[in-house]
Design a protein around this motif. Sequence first.
Motif, PDB file in Angstrom:
ATOM      1  N   HIS A  36       1.121  -0.936  -0.565  1.00  0.00           N
ATOM      2  CA  HIS A  36      -0.072  -0.313   0.279  1.00  0.00           C
ATOM      3  C   HIS A  36       0.984   1.079   0.064  1.00  0.00           C
ATOM      4  O   HIS A  36       0.245   2.889   0.224  1.00  0.00           O
ATOM      5  CB  HIS A  36      -1.024   0.031   1.338  1.00  0.00           C
ATOM      6  N   ARG A  37       2.369   0.877  -0.009  1.00  0.00           N
ATOM      7  CA  ARG A  37       3.424   2.472   0.000  1.00  0.00           C
ATOM      8  C   ARG A  37       4.196   1.976  -0.913  1.00  0.00           C
ATOM      9  O   ARG A  37       5.201   1.840  -1.055  1.00  0.00           O
ATOM     10  CB  ARG A  37       4.054   2.938   1.721  1.00  0.00           C
ATOM     11  N   PRO A  38       3.315   2.427  -2.558  1.00  0.00           N
ATOM     12  CA  PRO A  38       4.836   2.185  -3.141  1.00  0.00           C
ATOM     13  C   PRO A  38       5.488   3.370  -3.620  1.00  0.00           C
ATOM     14  O   PRO A  38       5.586   4.322  -3.302  1.00  0.00           O
ATOM     15  CB  PRO A  38       3.395   1.828  -4.712  1.00  0.00           C
ATOM     16  N   ILE A  39       6.263   2.771  -4.780  1.00  0.00           N
ATOM     17  CA  ILE A  39       7.440   3.981  -5.266  1.00  0.00           C
ATOM     18  C   ILE A  39       6.605   4.876  -6.425  1.00  0.00           C
ATOM     19  O   ILE A  39       6.290   4.147  -7.235  1.00  0.00           O
ATOM     20  CB  ILE A  39       8.838   3.390  -5.896  1.00  0.00           C
ATOM     21  N   VAL A  40       6.153   6.426  -5.698  1.00  0.00           N
ATOM     22  CA  VAL A  40       5.671   6.662  -6.378  1.00  0.00           C
ATOM     23  C   VAL A  40       7.204   8.211  -7.686  1.00  0.00           C
ATOM     24  O   VAL A  40       7.951   9.077  -6.671  1.00  0.00           O
ATOM     25  CB  VAL A  40       5.031   7.865  -6.319  1.00  0.00           C
ATOM     26  N   ARG A  41       6.747   8.501  -8.820  1.00  0.00           N
ATOM     27  CA  ARG A  41       8.147   9.504  -9.901  1.00  0.00           C
ATOM     28  C   ARG A  41       7.088  10.602  -9.768  1.00  0.00           C
ATOM     29  O   ARG A  41       5.884  10.609 -10.174  1.00  0.00           O
ATOM     30  CB  ARG A  41       8.238   8.933 -10.960  1.00  0.00           C
ATOM     31  N   ILE A  42       7.272  11.209  -9.127  1.00  0.00           N
ATOM     32  CA  ILE A  42       7.035  12.379  -9.195  1.00  0.00           C
ATOM     33  C   ILE A  42       7.062  13.279 -10.050  1.00  0.00           C
ATOM     34  O   ILE A  42       8.341  13.806 -10.890  1.00  0.00           O
ATOM     35  CB  ILE A  42       7.540  13.659  -7.378  1.00  0.00           C
ATOM     36  N   LEU A  43       5.973  14.029 -10.741  1.00  0.00           N
ATOM     37  CA  LEU A  43       6.308  14.706 -11.290  1.00  0.00           C
ATOM     38  C   LEU A  43       5.190  15.793 -11.603  1.00  0.00           C
ATOM     39  O   LEU A  43       6.090  16.822 -12.675  1.00  0.00           O
ATOM     40  CB  LEU A  43       5.087  14.254 -12.538  1.00  0.00           C
ATOM     41  N   THR A  44       4.971  15.867 -10.643  1.00  0.00           N
ATOM     42  CA  THR A  44       4.473  17.632 -10.386  1.00  0.00           C
ATOM     43  C   THR A  44       4.708  18.444  -8.687  1.00  0.00           C
ATOM     44  O   THR A  44       4.555  17.547  -7.707  1.00  0.00           O
ATOM     45  CB  THR A  44       2.556  18.151 -10.550  1.00  0.00           C
ATOM     46  N   ASN A  45       4.534  19.551  -9.039  1.00  0.00           N
ATOM     47  CA  ASN A  45       5.095  19.754  -6.939  1.00  0.00           C
ATOM     48  C   ASN A  45       4.333  20.696  -6.774  1.00  0.00           C
ATOM     49  O   ASN A  45       2.676  19.647  -6.813  1.00  0.00           O
ATOM     50  CB  ASN A  45       6.174  21.028  -7.125  1.00  0.00           C
ATOM     51  N   GLU A  46       4.268  20.390  -5.028  1.00  0.00           N
ATOM     52  CA  GLU A  46       3.341  21.013  -4.313  1.00  0.00           C
ATOM     53  C   GLU A  46       1.764  22.010  -5.033  1.00  0.00           C
ATOM     54  O   GLU A  46       0.305  21.803  -4.921  1.00  0.00           O
ATOM     55  CB  GLU A  46       2.749  21.672  -2.786  1.00  0.00           C
ATOM     56  N   GLY A  47       2.444  23.052  -6.137  1.00  0.00           N
ATOM     57  CA  GLY A  47       1.196  23.811  -6.641  1.00  0.00           C
ATOM     58  C   GLY A  47       0.876  22.798  -7.755  1.00  0.00           C
ATOM     59  O   GLY A  47       0.254  23.592  -9.166  1.00  0.00           O
ATOM     60  N   GLY A  48       0.674  22.362  -7.933  1.00  0.00           N
ATOM     61  CA  GLY A  48       0.938  21.422  -9.623  1.00  0.00           C
ATOM     62  C   GLY A  48       1.487  21.203 -10.598  1.00  0.00           C
ATOM     63  O   GLY A  48       1.458  21.461 -11.609  1.00  0.00           O
ATOM     64  N   GLU A  49       2.529  22.419 -10.199  1.00  0.00           N
ATOM     65  CA  GLU A  49       3.339  22.202 -11.225  1.00  0.00           C
ATOM     66  C   GLU A  49       4.521  21.325 -11.813  1.00  0.00           C
ATOM     67  O   GLU A  49       5.148  20.921 -11.260  1.00  0.00           O
ATOM     68  CB  GLU A  49       5.170  23.969 -10.965  1.00  0.00           C
ATOM     69  N   GLU A  50       4.404  21.313 -13.024  1.00  0.00           N
ATOM     70  CA  GLU A  50       4.875  20.361 -13.642  1.00  0.00           C
ATOM     71  C   GLU A  50       6.654  20.286 -13.470  1.00  0.00           C
ATOM     72  O   GLU A  50       7.581  22.001 -13.701  1.00  0.00           O
ATOM     73  CB  GLU A  50       5.307  20.143 -15.449  1.00  0.00           C
ATOM     74  N   LEU A  51       7.897  18.935 -12.948  1.00  0.00           N
ATOM     75  CA  LEU A  51       9.149  19.017 -12.294  1.00  0.00           C
ATOM     76  C   LEU A  51       9.977  18.596 -14.165  1.00  0.00           C
ATOM     77  O   LEU A  51       9.482  18.745 -14.477  1.00  0.00           O
ATOM     78  CB  LEU A  51       9.361  18.051 -11.371  1.00  0.00           C
ATOM     79  N   LYS A  52      10.586  19.582 -14.054  1.00  0.00           N
ATOM     80  CA  LYS A  52      12.221  19.636 -15.129  1.00  0.00           C
ATOM     81  C   LYS A  52      12.104  18.280 -15.031  1.00  0.00           C
ATOM     82  O   LYS A  52      12.864  17.716 -16.070  1.00  0.00           O
ATOM     83  CB  LYS A  52      12.899  21.206 -14.882  1.00  0.00           C
ATOM     84  N   THR A  53      13.374  17.986 -13.464  1.00  0.00           N
ATOM     85  CA  THR A  53      14.089  16.482 -13.307  1.00  0.00           C
ATOM     86  C   THR A  53      12.945  15.502 -12.128  1.00  0.00           C
ATOM     87  O   THR A  53      12.698  15.933 -11.042  1.00  0.00           O
ATOM     88  CB  THR A  53      14.953  16.989 -12.831  1.00  0.00           C
ATOM     89  N   PRO A  54      12.028  15.238 -12.373  1.00  0.00           N
ATOM     90  CA  PRO A  54      10.651  14.025 -11.776  1.00  0.00           C
ATOM     91  C   PRO A  54      12.315  13.345 -11.041  1.00  0.00           C
ATOM     92  O   PRO A  54      13.443  13.495 -11.146  1.00  0.00           O
ATOM     93  CB  PRO A  54       9.744  13.688 -12.412  1.00  0.00           C
TER      94      PRO A  54
END
Length: 266
Positions: free
Chosen positions: A222-240
């Motif tokens: 129930h606690r997988p590994i997530v590739r983070i694509l956006t920050n807390e404000g919903g902005e897309e990350l240049k480097t996930p």
Amino acid sequence: MRDTMSTILDDLYSNRDAMIMLLNLQSVDHYLYIHSLNVCVYTSLLGIARGYSRDELMTLGLGSLLHDVGKSRIPLDVLLKPGALSKQEFEEMKRHTERGYQLLKDEPNLPLIVAHCAFQHHERLDGSGYPRGIRGSEIHDYAKWIGIVDSYDAMTSHRIYRNAMLPHQAVELLYAGSETLYDTEMLRLFRDKVAIYPVGMTVELSSGQSGVIVDVNTLTMHRPIVRILTNEGGEELKTPYDMDLSKHLSIMISRVVTNGPALAEA
């Protein structure tokens, strides 16, 4: 894949009655059809993890595939009602277990245990289930497996009259019924062996970040590994980057993003 397809075709040819019944479910309600397939896949995976033989897996698979076949004999105005059922309607719905048993018990190409899976999958350890209120060892193990998976898939599926639960919330609710409704060892195997958040699923986190699941933790499904694509404000990350939720216990999955409605929000 050729070997897998050959096995599937062999099984279909030898179990035509089962496939006809499954297609009858499709003609009644698409959700019922998908639900039956989901329950079959999950239950078969658990049977493999439990070490069942191929013959046992075949019977368990057929039982799980056809566990709800009795709903094809429930009036459509009850089966497809978009709101809460009345007491009388609920009693009518509960009869799908008996009707499923009657449909399956005399089929020459199906083991009798398959009919009992339809009959018993709503029975519970403490006798609070239906249709007979049997307890513990009186319930066949196959029906116990199906009962767990049937409940999980129903809770995590979106319906017109209610939103779906998040997978980890559904597992927690199942565990609330440990040893009263469901067998604890079976629940533990389900929790440990079923990837409730599979690779490729898009999720939002309680931190406000969002991303896609890239791997599962075998000890904490129930606690997988997530590739983070956006920050807390919903902005897309240049480097996930990857976040292992098993090491960030204060952060939870709060929403599953699908092509249709969101599955749930915590």
